[in-house]
Design an enzyme around this catalytic site. Structure first.
Site, PDB file in Angstrom:
ATOM      1  N   ASP A  35       0.820  -1.216   0.000  1.00  0.00           N
ATOM      2  CA  ASP A  35       0.000   0.000   0.000  1.00  0.00           C
ATOM      3  C   ASP A  35       0.850   1.259   0.000  1.00  0.00           C
ATOM      4  O   ASP A  35       0.372   2.342   0.292  1.00  0.00           O
ATOM      5  CB  ASP A  35      -0.925   0.007   1.216  1.00  0.00           C
ATOM      6  CG  ASP A  35      -0.156   0.046   2.528  1.00  0.00           C
ATOM      7  OD1 ASP A  35       1.081  -0.183   2.517  1.00  0.00           O
ATOM      8  OD2 ASP A  35      -0.773   0.294   3.585  1.00  0.00           O
ATOM      9  N   ASP A  48      13.334  -8.987  -6.335  1.00  0.00           N
ATOM     10  CA  ASP A  48      12.167  -9.426  -7.109  1.00  0.00           C
ATOM     11  C   ASP A  48      11.270  -8.213  -7.359  1.00  0.00           C
ATOM     12  O   ASP A  48      10.280  -7.981  -6.661  1.00  0.00           O
ATOM     13  CB  ASP A  48      11.424 -10.522  -6.351  1.00  0.00           C
ATOM     14  CG  ASP A  48      10.266 -11.099  -7.159  1.00  0.00           C
ATOM     15  OD1 ASP A  48      10.214 -10.844  -8.380  1.00  0.00           O
ATOM     16  OD2 ASP A  48       9.424 -11.794  -6.568  1.00  0.00           O
ATOM     17  N   CYS A  81       3.251  52.912   5.503  1.00  0.00           N
ATOM     18  CA  CYS A  81       3.598  52.254   4.237  1.00  0.00           C
ATOM     19  C   CYS A  81       2.607  52.641   3.147  1.00  0.00           C
ATOM     20  O   CYS A  81       2.951  52.661   1.967  1.00  0.00           O
ATOM     21  CB  CYS A  81       3.637  50.741   4.418  1.00  0.00           C
ATOM     22  SG  CYS A  81       2.091  50.005   4.993  1.00  0.00           S
ATOM     23  N   HIS A 113      -0.042  45.345   4.375  1.00  0.00           N
ATOM     24  CA  HIS A 113       1.181  46.104   4.093  1.00  0.00           C
ATOM     25  C   HIS A 113       1.192  46.500   2.623  1.00  0.00           C
ATOM     26  O   HIS A 113       0.720  45.767   1.760  1.00  0.00           O
ATOM     27  CB  HIS A 113       2.403  45.247   4.426  1.00  0.00           C
ATOM     28  CG  HIS A 113       3.712  45.968   4.285  1.00  0.00           C
ATOM     29  ND1 HIS A 113       3.982  47.134   4.959  1.00  0.00           N
ATOM     30  CD2 HIS A 113       4.805  45.705   3.525  1.00  0.00           C
ATOM     31  CE1 HIS A 113       5.208  47.541   4.643  1.00  0.00           C
ATOM     32  NE2 HIS A 113       5.713  46.694   3.763  1.00  0.00           N
TER      33      HIS A 113
END
Length: 1604
Positions: free
Chosen positions: A245, A277, A743, A1526
């Site tokens: 799995d 194998d 800003c 910002h």
């Protein structure tokens, strides 16, 4: 109930202790200490949870707590012991006294009937009928009468039934001892229980490195390679992965290690066979044999220096030789038996076994069986590493020679190899381990004096590491130079595993291996190698300590060094008090790898937060300028060691992660002195290049909450120190300091600063000649002066960043709304800035009165020219020339069809983004057939209900809506079932799932149910309910009228536990029809408990299940239905694999089902049938043919512990298949829109609502109307504002929609109003004089415009001039041309104009075209101020027809050309783009002059079409949330390079690195404009005196400073 003292005074603490054993008392004390810590009291909530359990009704639990002596302070340990002994080992007489005390009065002498009945109502919900016998002689009884009645009526109420009737269901000790998981696993492998416990810790640490949560090949490969070759990694993984799995669970890795290292030789060979194998067909084909030989030869070359014949043979010859000698079937392949015979004596196969043996112990964590094995394993690993030498990027660890010698003696490291048959695989015959020189001799000379050992995995130090904590520890991202990425680094200070060194152990073959002296060494002690740290500060790095320099440490005498895997193994087996990792680096001069023993020891300073002084209310509104009286203190906070070869970027990233600070919020400074710091902003420089030595101080600067930088604010406050920032830099590549959430301002300023014609205007000082200090609506020239000064600083090329103090101060003074420390909208600041610059530079000093006329059916060109002329008569400046355009606003009455047209100026287009009207929802559908769940993606309307969700889901998954049960799953249980009529919620407590439920089908005989018949119908109307005590079910009959096809699995009436006590309320009917809910459950065992019921506590896990159940469902059918759904999680091995490489004794799947079903309450913790005092975890449902009468209970799927640990695949729980709709829905939700769609939406027609009705001049009343905006003329600088912030449904929200926009060759001409060429036959007009206020218009030719339609959009900012609005619109925000633009998706419409009807002008000469403008800081609105102003605007002189009609789609189109007194000059004030030629005829008093004959023939000339093609040059971007976030700016410098302006930081970047997804404002410049044409001539003009302005600022600033 409110007793403050214990009611058990008749039983003393000493007597209670005599009834418990010492072992029990110690357990109870330890449990109390674990629960309460150092406190002597246990709180009520803790008592209920830890002692009684959640199954006891809260009211009952409160009574018991108080009766034990519990108070608000808590319950004392002594009282707890007395109470527990009474409940579990008390005599009936004592219990009777206890019950009497529960109901007795405060004096404790008698019980009052009224008080007893009140308590019984609280506890039981009812009063027993037999109680009247107790009080037959009065309203109160003493103990004797109460006792006699109680013993005769032991079932009267809850407490009596619990303590006196039927025995005690809970005890003080639980002696049951089911086999533990480790014992079970030890029984199916060759490992001891201690090996498995030790191995589990290592397994979870390795699995924690997985990106998917699964121990898959992606995780496994890097762990074992190297030394395992990548070609063998997958085969080795498959050998462990039994059930195929792609996940190695703990059972698989235990069995694999057992087979590979501890099993018989045949079993080990079988394990190797599985590695080769590849196709797992049980044989090795010729191709597989060839690959095997190649891999084995590589392994030999990696690990051995011996010469063997196979090294000189051809591969084909080797393969054929093997087949000829061992192929017993003669079919060209090897079977397992053939391989085993060949590998027994083959040295290549034995060497591969040796390598696997090393990997299984050192990497995968198996503890060696003997010291000799341990020594051989480590020695083999070190010999292989010595052949490779030091590899740059790997980590090696220093070990004290004292401990190393002791360990070597213990494992007989220097002795001849010990051959242990067959338990050791290290038996290579003559090819076994040789006596090579010491493995470290070849690398000893390469040990340097420096390197980096920075580890991004945070080291967990603890004095005592428990097995539980170590097993659950998750590692980070590994060493910065990790040799095995993803591997854990488990360094601890003390973890000593002390084993008896003189014991006998049985080997795997049964031989006795005697462990004799010397003694096993203790934990690795590296303390003698390090110096004592003189600095008492936290170390951020994991170097473990600074090695001693004196006396000099010598390799081989003072220390040994081992690679990282060997260290991890030794640490796992012995523990250590100190880990000393040192990385390998390449010498910068010799380019030879060396070990850096002495990295750079750095001292990190942090700013000490300064207390902010309360500012004056007067001056706080004048801009948040830092106070100069707040010195910044820096204190030593951390130390750290970094390699001299590490870059500043690597150190910055490490510190950011280690300190949990965002990278953009942290900077590093080189601290030379208190007044001299250097910003380390060049991230590519290495410490060696910067000449940073030991004990160098670095400052870690962290942004303030207001986004400012402490160091910058300190520099600004002490302005004399700012000079150190003056270093040569690219002109314009200068940042702006954040002065406290500024800003938004910095971003707008940088965009405007990179507008080259405007910047050249200010740099040349021309603004000083045009300052308008008398403008009543201006700012007395302060705005223009401060902005000009700032621009000159930004483009001086001498500073990396500047502080915009003066401009910030000026803005705050004239617009207090931008003051404070709150984040603002950069677009609003931009509008204010442009408006302020315009008014301060307005060349019109005396604004004339103008009247705005109604269009009254006049041609557009005439109305537009009139409006534009009115605008220019009041507004002329460099801002108008560059930024102003013109909009056409049309309102059409829906009653009479009257059309009113307005033309208004704008200085940027504000385009609302279409708000998301859809929600994206992903839902997992779980079907009854046990197939893997499927996840579907849905797009639903924002107000969609769950009915619509089910319908859409039904179309995708193929289930009918009636078969879909929606449930919110949280904590492995269903918490809520959404109702169909509820609105869909995106935020739920858990996650939404859709379960398939059975639906009624045609009746089927109950005598023939099948395993898959989940909807069989009953043939009778009988159903069962419970008796009042919950013991036995009894049949009842369904009333008439109930459906007889599917009957609810519930009771008609259910008194849970025989009582209604508030804990288990009665339910009239089952809430489910035809199904019940099952939950996965396991028991968690604890050794510290108070009562037996709490030793094994239930824990839910996995996903709940829907199990079909009707009155005809058999108990076996329930088991079958559950197994169908869970079998994918616990699939048994295929028959051919039943015999695995480890002797598999696992019988967990030997019986029919690996689980037991029990009837439980909704919470899954307690039984649904038994009363609480039985402490039943759920009555078992036998797997038989009887009918299953579950009632309204849930089912717990109790997994067998063995099956749970050995077969259950936890990783499969969340595995789902994704339907294609998921990707489609995600794509549709996140699909970006383009700029054209925004413009189409902006220019589409919309209907005005009833609250914004239009006053029709024809109807003379307010009417419903439609409104449409169009572009009439465009400016040279086009600013586009993407309105991400919108007011929707009563709240502000931010749109995260991505807008795609062109960077080059943006052509908006398709959105300009097409002109009628028939109206373009005219002559240009000439002004009446030389004054600038009298414009002359020149004809221009224009191109054809394809008519396109568009859908509604939003606000457009307009001029402050009185021509802002139509006077006919009711005062309403939506009545304006801007705010009436809706933010919905665009709805295409069509225009009547054809491409052939686009206008042409017949002007003879090249004209300079006026640019559109908006001079206002106000948005278009229907405010009273604008409405009144609009009425005052009269019709001025009419502009030339040609310009009004033909140039709307061209730069400055439809604009009157203004001519200066100096003919043929370039006049900035007029915004002309091309030189003009004077025309002969003009107009007077607004009347058109005569057209010349020459001009009348211009229509025969070839069209000279000039498209308004734009290039992007700046972007303002906003990231983060509304009200915060910002702003950054990306702008193109004149050097053609793009720069990122992030406040004070300015860095060059590649255009592809620009974050266009968060674009907020776009700045476009028209191709081909000549900047010089915008610069006015200053000859003969006088420069304004600005000295007084500077003095005003200095005076105000000084006052502010004094107030500080």
């Amino acid at each position: 109930m409110g007793a403050k003292e214990s009611r058990i005074g008749f039983l003393s603490y000493e007597e209670a202790l005599r009834r418990v054993t010492d072992v029990e008392l110690k357990r109870l004390k330890d449990a109390f200490k674990r629960t309460c810590g150092l406190s002597y009291y246990m709180g009520q909530h803790c008592f209920i949870r830890e002692v009684l359990g959640d199954g006891v009704p809260p009211k009952v639990a409160e009574v018991i707590y108080c009766s034990f002596g519990g108070t608000s302070k808590g319950l004392h340990f002594n009282n707890l012991i007395v109470g527990l002994v009474l409940l579990t080992r008390g005599k009936d007489e004592e219990k009777a006294k206890y019950i009497f005390s529960l109901f007795s009065s405060e004096s404790g002498n008698y019980v009052i009937r009224e008080e007893m009945e009140r308590m019984l109502h609280v506890v039981d919900g009812k009063v027993p009928d037999t109680l009247r016998k107790c009080f037959s002689e009065g309203e109160k009884v003493n103990y004797e009468k109460f006792r006699n009645w109680l013993f005769l009526n032991k079932d009267a109420f809850t407490f009596s039934r619990w303590l006196l009737s039927g025995g005690v269901y809970v005890t003080l000790t639980d002696d049951s001892d089911t086999p533990t998981f480790y014992q079970t696993l030890a029984g199916v492998t060759h490992l001891e229980e201690s090996d498995i416990i030790d191995l589990e810790k290592r397994y979870w640490l390795l699995k924690a490195q997985s990106r998917t949560g699964r121990f898959d090949l992606e995780t496994f490969g890097p762990l074992v390679s190297p030394p395992i070759r990548p070609s063998l990694s997958e085969g080795l993984f498959n050998a462990f992965d039994e059930n195929r799995d792609n996940h190695i669970d703990f059972k698989e890795i235990s069995c694999g290690l057992s087979a590979c290292c501890r099993g018989p030789l045949a079993e080990r060979q079988k394990f190797c066979f599985k590695v080769f194998d590849v196709d797992r067909d049980g044989v090795l084909s010729r191709v597989e044999l060839r690959d095997m030989v190649v891999a084995l030869l590589e392994v030999w070359k990696d690990n051995r220096t011996d010469d063997i014949p196979e090294l000189h043979m051809d591969l084909s010859d080797i393969v054929e030789g093997i087949l000829n000698a061992h192929d017993t079937t003669k079919m060209g392949h090897l079977t397992l038996e053939d391989y085993q015979i060949w590998s027994v004596k083959n040295v290549l196969a034995n060497e591969f076994l040796n390598l696997l043996f090393q990997v299984c112990h050192i990497v995968l964590g198996l503890r060696p069986a003997t010291p000799e094995e341990e020594g051989q394993i480590i020695r083999g690993w070190l010999e292989r590493e010595s052949r490779y030498g030091l590899q740059a990027g790997h980590n090696w660890f220093i070990i004290s020679m004292q401990w190393w010698q002791q360990w070597k003696e213990y494992v007989k490291y220097d002795a001849n190899p010990v051959v242990i048959e067959p338990s050791s695989v290290l038996n290579g015959g003559k090819y076994s381990f040789g006596t090579a020189a010491h493995p470290m001799e070849q690398v000893e000379d390469r040990i340097g004096s420096s390197l980096s050992y920075v580890n991004t995995t945070e080291e967990k130090f603890s004095d005592n590491i428990s097995t539980a904590s170590e097993a659950s520890e998750t590692a980070g991202s590994g060493f910065l130079y990790s040799a095995t990425p993803g591997a854990d680094v488990c360094f601890a200070r003390q973890h000593n595993t002390s084993d008896n060194n003189n014991q006998c152990l049985l080997g795997a073959n049964g031989n006795i291996l005697l462990h004799l002296n010397p003694q096993k060494p203790g934990a690795i002690d590296n303390q003698p190698l390090v110096t004592q740290e003189p600095v008492k500060a936290t170390s951020l790095t994991l170097e473990g300590g600074r090695l001693k320099r004196t006396p000099q440490l010598i390799h081989g005498r003072d220390y040994e060094m081992v690679p990282e895997p060997v260290w991890r193994a030794l640490y796992h087996w012995y523990g250590a008090n100190l880990a000393l990792p040192r990385p390998v680096i390449k010498n910068s001069k010799t380019d030879i790898p060396e070990l850096e023993l002495f990295p750079r020891y750095l001292l990190f300073l942090r700013q000490q937060p300064a207390t902010r002084t309360q500012q004056s209310n007067i001056w706080v509104n004048m801009g948040n300028v830092p106070s100069p009286n707040a010195p910044l203190k820096r204190v030593l906070a951390y130390t750290g060691c970094f390699s001299r070869m590490q870059t500043i970027k690597e150190i910055h990233e490490y510190l950011s992660q280690r300190l949990r600070i965002k990278e953009e919020d942290m900077r590093l400074w080189l601290y030379n002195s208190e007044n001299y710091l250097t910003l380390l902003d060049d991230e590519d420089h290495k410490l060696e290049y910067l000449k940073i030595q030991d004990e160098q101080h670095l400052v870690i600067e962290v942004r303030n909450k207001d986004m400012s930088w402490p160091e910058e604010m300190s520099f600004i406050a002490n302005s004399s120190k700012i000079d150190r920032h003056k270093v040569p830099t690219e002109k314009g590549a200068t940042g702006l300091s954040n002065l406290g959430n500024t800003c938004f301002m910095n971003s707008s300023i940088q965009c405007v600063s990179n507008t080259q014609p405007l910047t050249q205007y200010f740099i040349s000082g021309r603004h000083l000649y045009e300052l308008n200090r008398t403008n009543p609506i201006g700012m007395k020239g302060h705005m223009a002066k401060c902005y000009g000064d700032l621009v000159q600083e930004l483009w001086s090329g001498t500073q990396k960043n500047v502080a915009p103090l003066k401009l910030r101060w000026t803005i705050a003074k004239y617009a207090p709304r931008f003051n404070g420390f709150q984040q603002q909208d950069s677009q609003e600041l931009l509008a204010f800035l442009l408006d302020g610059l315009h008014e301060d530079l307005n060349r019109v000093h005396e604004k004339p009165y103008v009247e705005l006329k109604d269009s009254d059916g006049r041609p557009d060109w005439e109305v537009a020219a009139e409006a534009w002329d009115n605008h220019l008569r009041r507004n002329r400046s460099i801002v108008v020339d560059l930024f102003h355009g013109q909009l056409r606003s049309q309102v059409k009455c829906k009653t009479c069809g009257h059309i009113s047209v307005r033309f208004d100026p704008f200085n940027f287009l504000s385009l609302p983004l279409p708000m998301d009207s859809y929600m994206h929802l992903e839902i997992t559908v779980i079907k009854l057939d046990g197939t893997t769940p499927v996840r579907y993606g849905l797009r639903l309307n924002m107000d969609e209900k769950y009915t619509g969700l089910k319908k859409q889901l039904s179309d995708l998954c193929g289930l009918n809506s009636e078969q879909i049960l929606l449930a919110e799953v949280h904590g492995s249980n269903i918490k809520n079932f959404p109702q169909d009529n509820q609105k869909v919620r995106l935020s739920v407590s858990g996650f939404l799932c859709a379960f398939e439920i059975p639906v009624p089908v045609s009746p089927i005989s109950a005598s023939s149910p099948t395993q898959t018949d989940f909807s069989s119908s009953p043939s009778t109307n009988e159903m069962f309910t419970l008796t009042t005590n919950g013991d036995l079910p009894r049949p009842i009959f369904i009333p008439n009228g109930m459906p007889n096809t599917v009957v609810p699995c519930g009771t008609e009436k259910n008194f849970t536990n025989g009582m209604v006590n508030g804990h288990m309320p009665s339910l009239p009917d089952s809430p489910f029809t035809g199904y019940i809910i099952a939950v996965h459950r396991k028991m968690m065992r604890t050794e510290l408990y108070f009562l037996s019921s709490q030793k094994n506590r239930p824990s839910l896990f996995g996903m709940p299940l829907i199990v079909p159940c009707t009155v005809h469902t058999r108990k076996k059918d329930l088991y079958d239905a559950v197994w169908i759904q869970v079998s994918r999680l616990a699939s048994p091995l295929p028959p051919q694999e039943a015999s695995n490489h480890a002797q598999d004794c696992d019988d967990s799947m030997g019986y029919q089902y690996p689980f037991t079903l029990r009837v439980v309450q909704k919470d899954g913790n307690s039984c649904a049938w038994c009363p609480w005092y039985r402490f039943c975890r759920g009555c078992k449902i036998d797997c038989g043919e009887d009918r299953a009468f579950i009632g309204n209970a849930y089912i717990a799927v109790d997994w067998d512990p063995t099956a749970l640990h050995l077969r259950y695949q936890t990783s499969q729980e969340r595995v789902v298949d994704e339907h294609e709709s998921v990707e489609q829905s995600r794509r549709a939700q996140a699909e970006p829109i383009n700029l054209d769609s925004c413009l189409r939406a902006f220019t589409s027609e919309e209907e005005l609502g009833e609250n914004e009705m239009y006053y029709c001049s024809k109807c003379k009343t307010h009417c419903l109307a439609t409104k449409k905006l169009d572009l009439w003329r465009l400016p040279p600088i086009l600013i586009i504002h993407l309105k991400r912030f919108q007011f929707v449904n009563g709240r502000w929200i931010k749109s995260q929609k991505i807008v795609k926009f062109p960077r080059e060759s943006f052509d908006p001409s398709a959105f300009l109003v097409p002109r009628d060429p028939a109206l373009c036959q005219h002559k240009p007009l000439t002004p009446q004089g030389d004054e600038l206020s009298e414009p002359r218009i020149l004809a221009r030719e224009v191109k054809k415009v394809d008519a396109q339609s568009s859908a509604g959009e939003e606000d457009v900012l307009l001029s402050k001039s009185p021509s802002s609005l139509s006077a006919n619109i009711i005062s309403s925000p939506k009545g304006s041309p801007s705010s009436s633009r809706k933010s919905g998706t665009s709805c295409p419409s069509s225009k009547n104009s054809s491409p052939n009807s686009s206008p042409r002008t017949l002007g003879r000469s090249k004209g300079r075209l006026r640019l559109p403008q908006i001079g206002s800081k106000n948005k278009l609105s229907s405010s009273k101020e604008n409405l009144d102003a609009s009425k005052e605007n009269g019709a001025g002189q009419i502009c030339e027809l040609a310009d009004a009609l033909s140039r709307g789609h061209v730069l400055g189109g439809s604009q009157p050309e203004l001519v200066t007194p100096q003919d043929h000059e370039v006049a900035l004030a007029n915004g002309f783009l091309y030189e003009h030629e004077a025309c002969g005829n003009g107009y007077s008093n607004g009347q058109l002059g005569n057209h010349s004959e020459e001009d009348s023939t211009d229509d025969q000339r070839e069209d000279t079409r000039i498209k308004p093609i734009y290039n992007l040059y700046a972007i303002s971007c906003h990231s983060g949330i509304l009200g915060g976030g910002h702003y950054v700016t990306y702008a193109k410098n004149p050097n053609c390079k793009w720069y990122c302006y992030n406040d004070s930081s300015c860095k060059e970047l590649h255009p592809d690195e620009i974050d266009t997804d968060s674009a907020y404002i776009l700045f476009y410049e028209q191709q081909g404009i000549d900047y010089a044409q915008f610069l006015p001539k200053t000859d003969g003009k006088k420069m304004a005196d600005t000295s007084s302005m500077d003095e005003d600022f200095e005076s105000d600033y000084k006052k502010y400073c004094v107030l500080q």
